[in-house]
Design a protein around this motif. Sequence first.
Motif, PDB file in Angstrom:
ATOM      1  N   PHE A  42       0.861  -1.190   0.000  1.00 59.99           N
ATOM      2  CA  PHE A  42       0.000   0.000   0.000  1.00 59.99           C
ATOM      3  C   PHE A  42       0.891   1.232   0.000  1.00 59.99           C
ATOM      4  N   GLY A  43       0.988   1.892  -1.133  1.00 55.09           N
ATOM      5  CA  GLY A  43       1.888   3.051  -1.264  1.00 55.09           C
ATOM      6  C   GLY A  43       2.753   2.873  -2.497  1.00 55.09           C
ATOM      7  N   VAL A  44       3.117   3.997  -3.113  1.00 49.63           N
ATOM      8  CA  VAL A  44       4.031   3.888  -4.253  1.00 49.63           C
ATOM      9  C   VAL A  44       5.445   3.635  -3.747  1.00 49.63           C
ATOM     10  N   GLY A  45       5.784   4.208  -2.591  1.00 50.09           N
ATOM     11  CA  GLY A  45       7.083   3.949  -1.968  1.00 50.09           C
ATOM     12  C   GLY A  45       7.034   2.568  -1.332  1.00 50.09           C
ATOM     13  N   LEU A  81      -1.862   8.193  -7.209  1.00 45.22           N
ATOM     14  CA  LEU A  81      -1.694   9.233  -6.183  1.00 45.22           C
ATOM     15  C   LEU A  81      -0.863  10.421  -6.655  1.00 45.22           C
ATOM     16  N   ARG A 103      10.708  10.764   1.426  1.00 44.41           N
ATOM     17  CA  ARG A 103      10.863   9.944   2.629  1.00 44.41           C
ATOM     18  C   ARG A 103      11.780  10.702   3.600  1.00 44.41           C
ATOM     19  N   HIS A 143       2.629  13.288   7.285  1.00 47.67           N
ATOM     20  CA  HIS A 143       2.675  12.369   6.131  1.00 47.67           C
ATOM     21  C   HIS A 143       1.293  12.244   5.468  1.00 47.67           C
ATOM     22  N   SER A 184      -0.790  11.787   0.214  1.00 50.90           N
ATOM     23  CA  SER A 184      -1.838  11.112  -0.569  1.00 50.90           C
ATOM     24  C   SER A 184      -3.155  10.995   0.205  1.00 50.90           C
ATOM     25  N   ARG A 216      -6.843   7.685  -1.455  1.00 47.08           N
ATOM     26  CA  ARG A 216      -6.592   6.470  -0.662  1.00 47.08           C
ATOM     27  C   ARG A 216      -7.488   5.316  -1.136  1.00 47.08           C
ATOM     28  N   MET A 258      -5.813   3.892  -4.147  1.00 44.13           N
ATOM     29  CA  MET A 258      -4.622   3.124  -3.748  1.00 44.13           C
ATOM     30  C   MET A 258      -5.025   1.769  -3.166  1.00 44.13           C
TER      31      MET A 258
HETATM   32  C1  8YV Z   1       1.125   6.677   1.878  1.00 43.57           C
HETATM   33  C2  8YV Z   1       3.258   7.203   0.587  1.00 43.57           C
HETATM   34  O1  8YV Z   1       0.683   7.545   2.867  1.00 43.57           O
HETATM   35  O2  8YV Z   1       2.638   6.131  -1.415  1.00 43.57           O
HETATM   36  C3  8YV Z   1       3.547   6.426  -0.627  1.00 43.57           C
HETATM   37  O3  8YV Z   1       4.730   6.099  -0.834  1.00 43.57           O
HETATM   38  O4  8YV Z   1       4.132   7.598   1.292  1.00 43.57           O
HETATM   39  C4  8YV Z   1       1.858   7.559   0.932  1.00 43.57           C
HETATM   40  O5  8YV Z   1       1.051   7.640  -0.191  1.00 43.57           O
HETATM   41  C5  8YV Z   1       1.792   5.532   2.553  1.00 43.57           C
HETATM   42  O6  8YV Z   1       2.509   4.724   1.736  1.00 43.57           O
HETATM   43  C6  8YV Z   1       0.763   4.663   3.262  1.00 43.57           C
HETATM   44  O7  8YV Z   1       0.831   4.868   4.579  1.00 43.57           O
END
Ligand code: 8YV
Length: 324
Positions: free
Chosen positions: A78-81, A104, A236, A283, A286, A292, A295
């Motif tokens: 869950f997240g692009v990172g 996002l 980050r 943070h 997104s 969300r 995502m």
């Molecule tokens: C999210 C993010 O809040 O997508 C990412 O890399 O940092 C944010 O969109 C996070 O990953 C989920 O808590």
Amino acid sequence: MSAALKKIPVLILSPSMPLIMEGIDKAFTLHKLWEQPDEAAFLKTHGPSIRAIAGGFKKRLDGKVLKQFPNLEFVSNFGVGYDGVDAAWCGQNGIIVSNTPDVLTDEVADLTIGLLLSTIRQLPQADGFVRRGDWLNGNFPLTTTLRGRKIGILGLGRIGKAVAQRLEGFGVEIAYHGRKKQADVPYKYYRTLVGMAKAVDVLIAIAPGGADTDKLINAEVLQALGPEGILINVGRGTVVDEKALIKALKAKTILTAGLDVFADEPRVPQALIDMPHVVLLPHVGSASHDTRRLMGQLVVDNLLSWFKGKGPLTPVPETPWAKT
Ligand code: 8YV
Ligand code: NAP
């Protein structure tokens, strides 16, 4: 949903969005680790049967953790990172990792511009000024400006480009630094981050976390940014040497900072909290309902696509997938 899919055990390690948990529960056999009375005993008994893990990962999923799941095929992040997963280890061990890119991008780019303007024009501080009734005693102090500033972007990827596009509308000069020069972008490329920091007075960081970017923004970079310099970090927290940043802010080596991400979230260094001129966000790049939701749906859809034999929708580069 098919009966075959329903037998596939999928694990979530910590509470996740209802949309993710309900989507997985509907299609697969969902196990929630945090609801197990004895997590270690659960992992010993059920670890070998788990075929996918989904969610965001507070504790990094490294090889040591992942070895508990010898039949793991898929990690849906869950997240692009995806610095919470050792994707290189997964790639070497036949596990696919997916993330949530693109859905996002615009939301995070919008927030970045909001944070930039908030930091430069001191919008949260101005709001506090009105609420406290201070306006009755005089005007809010003048601020610095975006006008005439040069902006350097560390990480001209999907989000970095969307930030740059928005900034074009503000009529500011834009430059970027990454590991390679990109064809077809109109912005000046700097081979070194220090070189770019010397040339600009706003540094916007939207680069991934992980070992390669750890503390890239160090004392030398901050010194190069200069006394009018502003750091905006939405990538980050680990990309910034926070101790060096605090030192630079205290010594006025740079002017100010706007930060959406921190090295040890949700803990924010007290020294930053104590500085009234910096802008700190929890943070939320997104964090709108709509984004969300997109995502979360992508987390579920990656799992569905994989277990229906159609491959991952959005695999990360370390775990490429080619249809055979
Ligand atoms: C999210 C993010 O809040 O997508 C990412 O890399 O940092 C944010 O969109 C996070 O990953 C989920 O808590
Ligand atoms: P992306 O398209 O993969 O872009 C990442 C960029 O970072 C690329 O341009 C890459 O360029 C650069 N980069 C990677 N490693 C680097 C290094 N060692 N040194 C210098 N540059 C490096 O990713 P994205 O979709 O834009 O997302 C970027 C990051 O934003 C995510 O990884 C995540 O950490 C963060 N994020 C934060 C929020 C939030 O809520 N605050 C939300 C979403 C995403 P080169 O390959 O040329 O180096």
